[in-house]
Design a protein around this motif. Structure first.
Motif, PDB file in Angstrom:
ATOM      1  N   UNK A  68       0.670  -1.219  -0.089  1.00 36.53           N
ATOM      2  CA  UNK A  68       0.063   0.069  -0.142  1.00 36.53           C
ATOM      3  C   UNK A  68       0.805   1.060  -0.156  1.00 36.53           C
ATOM      4  N   UNK A  69       1.667   1.317   0.825  1.00 34.33           N
ATOM      5  CA  UNK A  69       2.742   2.659   0.761  1.00 34.33           C
ATOM      6  C   UNK A  69       3.188   2.791  -0.613  1.00 34.33           C
ATOM      7  N   UNK A  70       3.961   1.486  -1.158  1.00 35.62           N
ATOM      8  CA  UNK A  70       4.673   2.025  -2.352  1.00 35.62           C
ATOM      9  C   UNK A  70       3.822   2.262  -3.596  1.00 35.62           C
ATOM     10  N   UNK A 112       1.073   5.546   6.343  1.00 33.70           N
ATOM     11  CA  UNK A 112       0.563   6.763   6.909  1.00 33.70           C
ATOM     12  C   UNK A 112       0.759   8.097   6.278  1.00 33.70           C
ATOM     13  N   UNK A 113       0.090   8.950   6.501  1.00 33.17           N
ATOM     14  CA  UNK A 113      -0.080  10.250   5.800  1.00 33.17           C
ATOM     15  C   UNK A 113       1.308  11.056   5.924  1.00 33.17           C
ATOM     16  N   UNK A 132      -7.366   5.755  -0.378  1.00 35.20           N
ATOM     17  CA  UNK A 132      -7.636   4.624  -1.400  1.00 35.20           C
ATOM     18  C   UNK A 132      -6.651   3.440  -1.165  1.00 35.20           C
ATOM     19  N   UNK A 133      -5.513   3.577  -0.364  1.00 37.30           N
ATOM     20  CA  UNK A 133      -4.527   2.460   0.001  1.00 37.30           C
ATOM     21  C   UNK A 133      -4.873   1.752   1.249  1.00 37.30           C
ATOM     22  N   UNK A 134      -5.338   2.486   2.316  1.00 37.53           N
ATOM     23  CA  UNK A 134      -5.331   2.452   3.534  1.00 37.53           C
ATOM     24  C   UNK A 134      -6.272   1.068   3.784  1.00 37.53           C
TER      25      UNK A 134
END
Length: 487
Positions: free
Chosen positions: A136-138, A456-457, A441-443
């Motif tokens: 999700x982060x990438x 995280x933001x 969207x990714x969370x």
């Protein structure tokens, strides 16, 4: 003191972003502060502030509708499984590699941005990146970095506005923006390659430097090719379609590289919703610009209409079952509220800063610096893009000031506006509104067992804002060196 008061709402908003609070708190507090400062400190008539809000009302409604349509389309593609099928086809089964990251960051996602704009590319592209196997982060980081094509987003209304303000031909400003944006194209390729490469199995220590250099080299090469394509398309076809043509060619090129020329059967049914979105939006916007259609033309060219139409086509063509169809409205509404409220507040905050006289006060103080102001041109443009998450909004906010400064300093307005334009477009990718969109969207895909750093933001800001700031500073230094002799 005027400068301090003008900057207060912006500083307050940025400060509250660091505080654990609902996403609407920071822009809401900034908006309240901007209106208060405009009315009480600068003495802006309330009627002028209300008029500014009225002038931007249609843009606000359009952006919120576009987000709703994009979320609906993304949910249809996800629930039907079409998103995963497309990801397998695009990557030829290769998964989350540097090549697939560059395919998305320099091809698919910016192509969607050039046609639709307003962050719809993140709504659609981020699930594709997740389907490719990126964490999700990438995936969120790559989808944001891909927005470096800002001057050509949504077929270039921000660039068109900049050309009108500076009194220069649109295509000339498009070419000048393409020349300056080379730095963003190159940098985005390097960043995307490193972000993707770090998710791969770690190479042996003795080979690590060589492998990292190879990743960065691939990213720089991709950025160089994209730069050439954008400039060539601007010169041959005009600014409005240049970004779409260039990124479409990049998508085809990277897909061919990944599959070694053997992409396999085209998943026609899975592509139908996107084909409706892209063909409808492109045709509608071209008709809107070519014919005096008034309000009907604005609706016809809006991605909100065609993303919703594409979603409905997907429900039929992809055979979504009854249980998924029942859940679609509720899921779409819930995610829309999470994204639309803070995004709308940031747009209204930008209007309050501009309409309340705060932007004028900031710009007046900066232009008083004389030639040293040239270094601050992209920083000011970037500030507008960061606040409004819109190149059009940023050019409306600070474009007139940049043009007036060009006249006062004897600088070619074409290159002054190009500097404003590329900076505004690039800063949108790190804006709080876009960060919030990517995070939301990714969370839902973030799990405790997800490898690597958590989404995280703050993590998204740390991976996007430094890239933007480095580009803005380098553009500012370049302005000091050559803008006085340009023209």
């Amino acid at each position: 003191m005027d400068v301090v008061m003008a900057a207060l709402p912006i500083v307050l908003t940025l400060g509250l972003l660091l505080v654990p609070a609902p996403a609407w708190v920071a822009p809401g507090a900034g908006l309240l502060a901007a209106v208060t400062v405009g009315l009480a400190w600068f003495g802006t008539p309330a009627a002028d502030v209300v008029a500014a809000f009225g002038d931007s009302a249609w843009t606000l409604v359009e952006v919120l509708a576009i987000i709703a349509g994009g979320i609906l389309l993304a949910r249809v593609m996800d629930r039907s499984g079409a998103q995963r099928g497309l990801a397998r086809w695009l990557s030829a089964g290769g998964g989350p590699t540097v090549a697939s990251a560059l395919l998305m960051a320099h091809g698919v996602v910016p192509f969607m941005e050039t046609v639709t704009g307003f962050g719809v590319s993140v709504i659609i592209g981020l699930p594709l990146l997740l389907s490719l196997g990126f964490t999700p982060l990438r995936a969120a980081t790559l989808s944001l970095i891909a927005l470096m094509v800002g001057p050509w987003g949504s077929m270039g209304p921000g660039t068109l506005l900049g050309a009108q303000i500076a009194g220069v031909p649109l295509d000339e400003l498009g070419v000048a923006s393409g020349v300056l944006n080379v730095l963003a194209f190159l940098g985005s390729g390097a960043v995307a390659a490193v972000v993707a490469g770090r998710g791969l199995p770690a190479p042996e220590a003795r080979f690590r430097a060589a492998v990292h250099a190879r990743w960065i080299g691939a990213g720089l090469a991709s950025g160089a090719v994209l730069s050439v394509l954008v400039l060539a398309a601007n010169l041959a076809l005009g600014t409005a379609v240049a970004g779409a043509v260039a990124t479409l060619v990049m998508s085809a090129g990277w897909a061919a590289v990944i599959s070694r020329g053997r992409l396999g059967p085209v998943p026609v049914r899975a592509l139908v919703p996107y084909a409706v979105l892209l063909a409808g939006t492109t045709a509608g916007q071209l008709l809107e610009r070519a014919l005096p259609l008034g309000g009907f033309g604005a609706v016809l060219g809006s991605p909100a209409l065609w993303s919703s139409t594409g979603a409905l086509a997907g429900v039929v063509v992809l055979g979504l079952d009854r249980s998924h169809r029942r859940r679609l409205p509720r899921e779409t509404l819930r995610m829309w509220l999470q994204v639309a409220v803070p995004t709308g507040l940031y747009l209204v905050l930008g209007t309050a800063v501009s309409g309340g006289g705060l932007a004028e006060a900031l710009a007046a103080a900066l232009t008083g610096l004389g030639p040293a102001y040239l270094f601050l041109v992209p920083l000011l443009g970037g500030l507008g893009g960061y606040i409004t998450a819109s190149g059009t909004g940023a050019n409306a906010m600070f474009g007139g000031t940049q043009d007036a400064a060009a006249q006062a300093l004897g600088i070619d307005p074409l290159w002054m506006m190009a500097s404003q334009n590329v900076a505004a477009g690039l800063a949108c990718l790190a804006s709080p509104a876009r960060i919030e969109l990517a995070y939301r969207m990714a969370g839902p895909h973030q799990r405790r067992d997800t490898p690597g750093p958590a989404l995280t933001r703050g993590a998204l800001v740390a991976r996007t804002l430094p890239f933007v700031l480095v580009c803005l500073v380098l553009w500012g230094l370049g302005n000091l060196l050559w803008l006085p002799t340009a023209g």
